[in-house]
Design a protein around this motif. Structure first.
Motif, PDB file in Angstrom:
ATOM      1  N   TYR A  16       3.756 -15.602   7.221  1.00  0.00           N
ATOM      2  CA  TYR A  16       2.603 -14.897   7.782  1.00  0.00           C
ATOM      3  C   TYR A  16       1.328 -15.686   7.499  1.00  0.00           C
ATOM      4  CZ  TYR A  16       5.699 -10.989   8.582  1.00  0.00           C
ATOM      5  OH  TYR A  16       6.738 -10.221   9.027  1.00  0.00           O
ATOM      6  N   LYS A  17       0.443 -15.690   8.468  1.00  0.00           N
ATOM      7  CA  LYS A  17      -0.842 -16.393   8.361  1.00  0.00           C
ATOM      8  C   LYS A  17      -1.970 -15.367   8.326  1.00  0.00           C
ATOM      9  CE  LYS A  17       1.287 -20.356   9.151  1.00  0.00           C
ATOM     10  NZ  LYS A  17       2.041 -20.767   8.016  1.00  0.00           N
ATOM     11  N   ASP A  18      -3.192 -15.849   8.038  1.00  0.00           N
ATOM     12  CA  ASP A  18      -4.349 -14.943   8.014  1.00  0.00           C
ATOM     13  C   ASP A  18      -5.637 -15.648   8.441  1.00  0.00           C
ATOM     14  OD1 ASP A  18      -4.668 -16.505   5.768  1.00  0.00           O
ATOM     15  OD2 ASP A  18      -4.806 -14.839   4.355  1.00  0.00           O
ATOM     16  N   LYS A  19      -5.526 -16.436   9.502  1.00  0.00           N
ATOM     17  CA  LYS A  19      -6.698 -17.167   9.992  1.00  0.00           C
ATOM     18  C   LYS A  19      -7.402 -16.442  11.138  1.00  0.00           C
ATOM     19  CE  LYS A  19      -6.150 -20.632   7.206  1.00  0.00           C
ATOM     20  NZ  LYS A  19      -6.811 -20.495   5.934  1.00  0.00           N
ATOM     21  N   THR A  20      -6.659 -15.837  12.044  1.00  0.00           N
ATOM     22  CA  THR A  20      -7.259 -15.155  13.192  1.00  0.00           C
ATOM     23  C   THR A  20      -7.326 -13.650  12.920  1.00  0.00           C
ATOM     24  OG1 THR A  20      -5.166 -14.689  14.323  1.00  0.00           O
ATOM     25  CG2 THR A  20      -6.157 -16.867  14.712  1.00  0.00           C
ATOM     26  N   PRO A  21      -8.154 -12.919  13.658  1.00  0.00           N
ATOM     27  CA  PRO A  21      -8.200 -11.453  13.466  1.00  0.00           C
ATOM     28  C   PRO A  21      -6.823 -10.794  13.632  1.00  0.00           C
ATOM     29  CG  PRO A  21     -10.097 -12.151  14.741  1.00  0.00           C
ATOM     30  CD  PRO A  21      -9.209 -13.364  14.593  1.00  0.00           C
ATOM     31  N   GLY A  22      -6.051 -11.227  14.600  1.00  0.00           N
ATOM     32  CA  GLY A  22      -4.710 -10.668  14.795  1.00  0.00           C
ATOM     33  C   GLY A  22      -3.783 -10.960  13.620  1.00  0.00           C
ATOM     34  N   GLU A  23      -3.855 -12.184  13.110  1.00  0.00           N
ATOM     35  CA  GLU A  23      -3.031 -12.555  11.945  1.00  0.00           C
ATOM     36  C   GLU A  23      -3.451 -11.763  10.712  1.00  0.00           C
ATOM     37  OE1 GLU A  23      -2.068 -17.231  13.084  1.00  0.00           O
ATOM     38  OE2 GLU A  23      -3.724 -16.777  11.724  1.00  0.00           O
ATOM     39  N   ILE A  24      -4.747 -11.591  10.531  1.00  0.00           N
ATOM     40  CA  ILE A  24      -5.256 -10.826   9.383  1.00  0.00           C
ATOM     41  C   ILE A  24      -4.778  -9.382   9.464  1.00  0.00           C
ATOM     42  CG2 ILE A  24      -7.355  -9.887   8.316  1.00  0.00           C
ATOM     43  CD1 ILE A  24      -8.715 -12.606   9.133  1.00  0.00           C
ATOM     44  N   GLU A  25      -4.845  -8.796  10.648  1.00  0.00           N
ATOM     45  CA  GLU A  25      -4.392  -7.412  10.826  1.00  0.00           C
ATOM     46  C   GLU A  25      -2.911  -7.282  10.493  1.00  0.00           C
ATOM     47  OE1 GLU A  25      -3.973  -4.133  14.411  1.00  0.00           O
ATOM     48  OE2 GLU A  25      -5.465  -5.732  14.623  1.00  0.00           O
ATOM     49  N   LYS A  26      -2.087  -8.221  10.969  1.00  0.00           N
ATOM     50  CA  LYS A  26      -0.652  -8.193  10.689  1.00  0.00           C
ATOM     51  C   LYS A  26      -0.388  -8.396   9.192  1.00  0.00           C
ATOM     52  CE  LYS A  26       3.654  -7.997  11.953  1.00  0.00           C
ATOM     53  NZ  LYS A  26       4.210  -6.718  12.395  1.00  0.00           N
ATOM     54  N   MET A  27      -1.145  -9.308   8.555  1.00  0.00           N
ATOM     55  CA  MET A  27      -0.991  -9.549   7.116  1.00  0.00           C
ATOM     56  C   MET A  27      -1.301  -8.270   6.339  1.00  0.00           C
ATOM     57  SD  MET A  27      -0.271 -11.650   4.550  1.00  0.00           S
ATOM     58  CE  MET A  27      -0.514 -13.394   4.835  1.00  0.00           C
ATOM     59  N   ARG A  28      -2.394  -7.584   6.669  1.00  0.00           N
ATOM     60  CA  ARG A  28      -2.765  -6.337   5.968  1.00  0.00           C
ATOM     61  C   ARG A  28      -1.687  -5.273   6.149  1.00  0.00           C
ATOM     62  NH1 ARG A  28      -5.070  -9.462   3.788  1.00  0.00           N
ATOM     63  NH2 ARG A  28      -7.258  -9.955   3.805  1.00  0.00           N
ATOM     64  N   GLU A  29      -1.163  -5.184   7.359  1.00  0.00           N
ATOM     65  CA  GLU A  29      -0.102  -4.221   7.637  1.00  0.00           C
ATOM     66  C   GLU A  29       1.117  -4.514   6.763  1.00  0.00           C
ATOM     67  OE1 GLU A  29       2.797  -4.000  11.406  1.00  0.00           O
ATOM     68  OE2 GLU A  29       0.683  -3.657  11.918  1.00  0.00           O
ATOM     69  N   LYS A  30       1.503  -5.782   6.683  1.00  0.00           N
ATOM     70  CA  LYS A  30       2.655  -6.184   5.868  1.00  0.00           C
ATOM     71  C   LYS A  30       2.373  -5.969   4.374  1.00  0.00           C
ATOM     72  CE  LYS A  30       5.930  -7.365   8.635  1.00  0.00           C
ATOM     73  NZ  LYS A  30       7.284  -6.800   8.505  1.00  0.00           N
ATOM     74  N   GLU A  31       1.149  -6.292   3.928  1.00  0.00           N
ATOM     75  CA  GLU A  31       0.801  -6.059   2.524  1.00  0.00           C
ATOM     76  C   GLU A  31       0.984  -4.579   2.185  1.00  0.00           C
ATOM     77  OE1 GLU A  31      -2.700  -9.455   2.138  1.00  0.00           O
ATOM     78  OE2 GLU A  31      -3.247  -7.335   2.072  1.00  0.00           O
ATOM     79  N   ASN A  32       0.456  -3.703   3.026  1.00  0.00           N
ATOM     80  CA  ASN A  32       0.570  -2.263   2.760  1.00  0.00           C
ATOM     81  C   ASN A  32       2.022  -1.818   2.733  1.00  0.00           C
ATOM     82  OD1 ASN A  32      -2.224  -1.956   2.565  1.00  0.00           O
ATOM     83  ND2 ASN A  32      -2.436  -1.510   4.747  1.00  0.00           N
ATOM     84  N   GLU A  33       2.811  -2.335   3.657  1.00  0.00           N
ATOM     85  CA  GLU A  33       4.240  -2.011   3.708  1.00  0.00           C
ATOM     86  C   GLU A  33       4.938  -2.460   2.422  1.00  0.00           C
ATOM     87  OE1 GLU A  33       7.827  -4.263   5.973  1.00  0.00           O
ATOM     88  OE2 GLU A  33       6.235  -3.536   7.294  1.00  0.00           O
ATOM     89  N   LYS A  34       4.672  -3.684   1.983  1.00  0.00           N
ATOM     90  CA  LYS A  34       5.364  -4.241   0.811  1.00  0.00           C
ATOM     91  C   LYS A  34       4.854  -3.626  -0.492  1.00  0.00           C
ATOM     92  CE  LYS A  34       7.425  -6.855   3.759  1.00  0.00           C
ATOM     93  NZ  LYS A  34       8.608  -6.342   4.435  1.00  0.00           N
ATOM     94  N   MET A  35       3.584  -3.248  -0.533  1.00  0.00           N
ATOM     95  CA  MET A  35       3.062  -2.596  -1.737  1.00  0.00           C
ATOM     96  C   MET A  35       3.767  -1.271  -1.982  1.00  0.00           C
ATOM     97  SD  MET A  35      -1.003  -3.477  -1.473  1.00  0.00           S
ATOM     98  CE  MET A  35      -1.484  -2.517  -2.922  1.00  0.00           C
ATOM     99  N   LYS A  36       4.168  -0.589  -0.921  1.00  0.00           N
ATOM    100  CA  LYS A  36       4.877   0.690  -1.056  1.00  0.00           C
ATOM    101  C   LYS A  36       6.259   0.504  -1.676  1.00  0.00           C
ATOM    102  CE  LYS A  36       2.418   2.849   2.718  1.00  0.00           C
ATOM    103  NZ  LYS A  36       2.420   3.134   4.147  1.00  0.00           N
ATOM    104  N   MET A  37       6.772  -0.713  -1.652  1.00  0.00           N
ATOM    105  CA  MET A  37       8.078  -1.018  -2.245  1.00  0.00           C
ATOM    106  C   MET A  37       7.991  -1.205  -3.759  1.00  0.00           C
ATOM    107  SD  MET A  37       9.296  -3.788   0.651  1.00  0.00           S
ATOM    108  CE  MET A  37      10.703  -4.356  -0.289  1.00  0.00           C
ATOM    109  N   PHE A  38       6.785  -1.246  -4.301  1.00  0.00           N
ATOM    110  CA  PHE A  38       6.561  -1.560  -5.717  1.00  0.00           C
ATOM    111  C   PHE A  38       6.838  -0.327  -6.574  1.00  0.00           C
ATOM    112  CE2 PHE A  38       3.795  -2.100  -9.434  1.00  0.00           C
ATOM    113  CZ  PHE A  38       4.229  -3.328  -9.877  1.00  0.00           C
TER     114      PHE A  38
END
Length: 141
Positions: free
Chosen positions: A115-137
């Motif tokens: 996953y990348k975080d350079k463009t607005p779309g990439e940043i949005e996808k990264m945040r979505e994935k971060e939130n998803e994975k944080m729930k696994m903690f």
């Protein structure tokens, strides 16, 4: 064989390292990849600034730098995290340090997964994935 290690170049220690290892492995597996050798290095701002300058030609502080050594679907890499930067970020974001720590740790793993975080779309996808994975903690502090 996979290996998830933690090294400390600053006055900080993770509690429950085995729980963090399981969580990192689970993130990688949830992305349909296999864990390889993952190393987290917890450091201070100056340590990370030096890496930022040397390897990325940037002269500013950052909270994380990931070096990706993945081969195919086997995820490997070194993830350097600045503990003082995380503390400052947590204060400015109004969240607990522990929450910022797991967000940044999974951010580093997500970079290794691709996953990348350079463009607005990439940043949005990264945040979505971060939130998803944080729930696994599920590590108890």
């Amino acid at each position: 064989m996979h290996r998830i290690d933690f090294f400390y170049e600053t006055d900080f220690l993770l509690n429950e390292e085995p729980g963090y290892r399981t969580w990192v492995r689970d993130i990688i597996v949830s992305e349909k990849r296999s864990p390889g050798a993952i190393t987290f290095i917890f450091c201070d701002d100056d340590y990370l600034l030096e890496l930022h300058q040397k390897y990325l030609n940037k002269n500013d502080y950052t909270d994380i730098i990931s070096f990706d050594y993945s081969e195919g679907d086997v995820i490997s890499g070194d993830i350097f995290i600045s503990i003082p930067r995380l503390k400052e970020n947590a204060a400015s974001f109004g969240c607990r340090f522990e929450d910022e720590l797991i967000r940044v740790m999974c951010h580093g793993i997500l970079h290794l997964v691709g996953y990348k975080d350079k463009t607005p779309g990439e940043i949005e996808k990264m945040r979505e994935k971060e939130n998803e994975k944080m729930k696994m903690f599920h590590v108890e502090h």
